[in-house]
Motif scaffolding. Structure first.
Motif, short mmCIF file in Angstrom:
data_model
loop_
_atom_site.label_atom_id
_atom_site.label_comp_id
_atom_site.label_asym_id
_atom_site.label_seq_id
_atom_site.Cartn_x
_atom_site.Cartn_y
_atom_site.Cartn_z
N GLN A 6 9.14 -3.87 -9.21
CA GLN A 6 10.44 -3.32 -8.84
C GLN A 6 10.43 -2.95 -7.36
O GLN A 6 9.42 -2.53 -6.81
N PRO A 7 11.58 -3.09 -6.71
CA PRO A 7 11.66 -2.63 -5.33
C PRO A 7 11.35 -1.14 -5.26
O PRO A 7 11.65 -0.39 -6.19
N SER A 8 10.76 -0.71 -4.18
CA SER A 8 10.33 0.69 -4.06
C SER A 8 11.49 1.66 -4.18
O SER A 8 11.34 2.75 -4.72
N ARG A 9 12.67 1.30 -3.72
CA ARG A 9 13.83 2.19 -3.83
C ARG A 9 14.22 2.41 -5.28
O ARG A 9 14.52 3.52 -5.70
N ALA A 10 14.23 1.34 -6.06
CA ALA A 10 14.59 1.45 -7.47
C ALA A 10 13.55 2.29 -8.22
O ALA A 10 13.90 3.12 -9.05
N LEU A 12 11.57 4.60 -6.89
CA LEU A 12 11.73 5.98 -6.44
C LEU A 12 12.91 6.64 -7.14
O LEU A 12 12.82 7.77 -7.61
N GLY A 13 14.02 5.93 -7.25
CA GLY A 13 15.19 6.47 -7.94
C GLY A 13 14.88 6.78 -9.39
O GLY A 13 15.29 7.82 -9.92
N ARG A 14 14.14 5.90 -10.05
CA ARG A 14 13.77 6.11 -11.44
C ARG A 14 12.87 7.33 -11.60
O ARG A 14 13.05 8.14 -12.52
#
Length: 129
Positions: A6-10, A12-14
Motif C-alpha cells: 500500500q502507498p505510505s499515505r494510505a 498512515l491513514g489506516r
C-alpha cells in the motif's frame, strides 16, 4: 491489496483511523493502564528526590539507576500494551499478564534508547552550529 504494498499515505491513514478507534473504545483501559504503570514510577521518583536532598552518595547513585531502569521498563511496557491494543480488534483488551509475557523488552528498550540518542544528537546539531 497487500498491506506491505500500500502507498505510505494510505497505510498512515489506516493506522491513524485505527488508533482513533482504539482511543474511543478503550480509553478507560488505557487510563487504568497508565495509572497502573506510571503512578508507582512517579512515587519512586519522588522518594528518590527526597533521598537526593540527604546526599547519600553511592546509595543515591544506585537509586537513580534503579529508578531509571524501572521507568524505562514501565515506558516500554505501556508502549507495548498500547501497540498490542491497536493491533487487536476494538474492545478486545489483552490481559496485563499476557502483555508482560509477550513483549520483547530487549528490542523495545534498544529502540527507545536509539530514538532518545537520535533526538539528543539532532538537538545538539541544531544548537551547536
Amino acid at each position: 491489496m497487500n498491506p506491505a504494498r500500500q502507498p505510505s499515505r494510505a497505510l498512515l491513514g489506516r493506522v491513524l483511523r485505527r488508533t482513533a478507534a482504539v482511543l474511543r473504545s478503550d480509553s478507560r483501559y488505557l487510563f487504568a493502564l497508565a495509572v497502573f504503570v506510571f503512578v508507582p514510577v512517579g512515587i519512586l521518583e519522588a522518594v528518590l528526590d527526597v533521598l537526593a536532598e540527604q546526599d547519600l552518595g553511592v546509595a543515591l547513585i544506585a537509586g537513580v539507576l534503579s529508578v531509571a531502569i524501572i521507568a524505562l521498563i514501565g515506558d516500554v511496557f505501556y508502549s507495548g500494551a498500547v501497540a498490542g491494543l491497536i493491533a487487536k480488534r476494538p474492545g478486545q483488551q489483552p490481559s496485563l499478564r499476557r502483555v508482560a509475557r509477550e513483549l520483547r523488552y530487549g528490542r523495545l528498550i534498544a529502540a527507545d534508547l536509539l530514538v532518545t540518542l537520535v533526538v539528543a544528537l539532532g538537538l545538539l546539531l541544531l544548537i551547536v552550529p
